[in-house]
Design an enzyme around this catalytic site. Structure first.
Site, PDB file in Angstrom:
ATOM      1  N   ILE A   1      -9.466 -50.657   9.288  1.00 57.37           N
ATOM      2  CA  ILE A   1      -9.948 -49.375   8.774  1.00 57.37           C
ATOM      3  C   ILE A   1      -8.862 -48.388   9.196  1.00 57.37           C
ATOM      4  O   ILE A   1      -8.428 -48.374  10.360  1.00 57.37           O
ATOM      5  CB  ILE A   1     -11.335 -48.999   9.357  1.00 57.37           C
ATOM      6  N   SER A   2      -8.364 -47.583   8.256  1.00 59.76           N
ATOM      7  CA  SER A   2      -7.259 -46.673   8.567  1.00 59.76           C
ATOM      8  C   SER A   2      -7.674 -45.659   9.624  1.00 59.76           C
ATOM      9  O   SER A   2      -8.856 -45.338   9.789  1.00 59.76           O
ATOM     10  CB  SER A   2      -6.814 -45.925   7.311  1.00 59.76           C
ATOM     11  N   GLN A   3      -6.670 -45.140  10.297  1.00 59.28           N
ATOM     12  CA  GLN A   3      -6.864 -44.067  11.285  1.00 59.28           C
ATOM     13  C   GLN A   3      -7.410 -42.827  10.559  1.00 59.28           C
ATOM     14  O   GLN A   3      -6.934 -42.512   9.459  1.00 59.28           O
ATOM     15  CB  GLN A   3      -5.479 -43.783  11.858  1.00 59.28           C
TER      16      GLN A   3
END
Ligand code: SAH
Length: 218
Positions: A66-68
């Site tokens: 999950i992206s930052q």
């Protein structure tokens, strides 16, 4: 197991996260407000409950992340969204970015190449209320020719090239936000398809995404 309860504590952690990403340079008030509202811990296993609002990427299975939150906010801000735009996202992953886009008031078409991630989003109850997100299992390099053209394209994996089919599926006046490059670091670019069909490109900061890969995966 996914958490399903949004506690007061989570809301407080989200407010802190908004302060963190705004200190890092996110200025779009609507983007900040959406990050402050979307329960990011729902998109992660309950083992991550205590850290879900740290400004970090986390594993979501199948070697993906999950992206930052800063990255999600940064790409969303660069898209310069207007209500009801048609937005194509490549790399559904956890669906967090897709929900952030949907909360910005646009119609989202999102493609994932990993069957298991696509299937797990199909049974993720929280996503049911997002009738403005359509989920596809496929190869993002090909886009969705029958659903285009799109006002915006966002690629959330490291792209080795600017995919030509995605440029074709962009409206005149449309924009693509793409982390471009092979290797550990990619440079964020914004490509605008001008009214006459020519392309302009702007260059932004460096990021580190998982690779955009060709073909579907069972
Ligand atoms: N937007 C996601 C980020 C997930 S990481 C989020 O908010 O969580 C990037 C995702 O892109 C991975 O799930 C990976 O499987 C997917 N991906 C990589 N190459 C792709 C391709 N060609 N087409 C579609 N998805 C792709």
């Amino acid at each position: 197991m996914r958490p399903t309860v949004d506690e007061y504590r989570h809301k407080g952690l989200r407010r802190k996260l908004v302060d963190v990403i705004s200190a890092k340079g996110i200025t779009d008030e609507q983007v900040l407000s959406v990050i402050g509202n979307v329960p990011r811990h729902f998109f992660l296993d309950s083992a991550f409950d205590d850290v879900a609002y740290e400004d970090r990427a986390f594993p979501i299975g199948e070697g993906q992340t999950i992206s930052q939150p800063f990255t999600v906010a940064y790409q969303t801000q660069l898209l310069q969204l207007q209500p009801n735009m048609k937005v194509l996202e490549i790399g559904t992953g956890s669906a967090y970015q897709a929900v952030v886009l949907a909360e910005m008031g646009v119609k989202v078409f999102t493609i994932e190449r990993q069957k298991k991630l696509f299937e797990s989003n199909k049974v993720f109850a929280f996503l049911k209320k997002y009738i403005n997100i359509k989920f596809f299992y496929g190869d993002g390099f090909l886009g969705l020719p029958t659903y285009g053209p799109f006002d915006r394209v966002i690629i959330t994996a490291a792209a080795p090239i600017v995919p030509p089919k995605l440029i074709e599926q962009l409206k005149h006046g449309g924009m693509m936000v793409i982390p471009l490059g092979v290797g550990d670091v990619q440079q964020m670019r914004r490509i605008t398809k001008n009214a006459d069909g020519s392309l302009s490109e702007e260059r932004f900061s460096d990021f580190s995404f998982v690779p955009m890969l060709e073909g579907k995966r069972q």
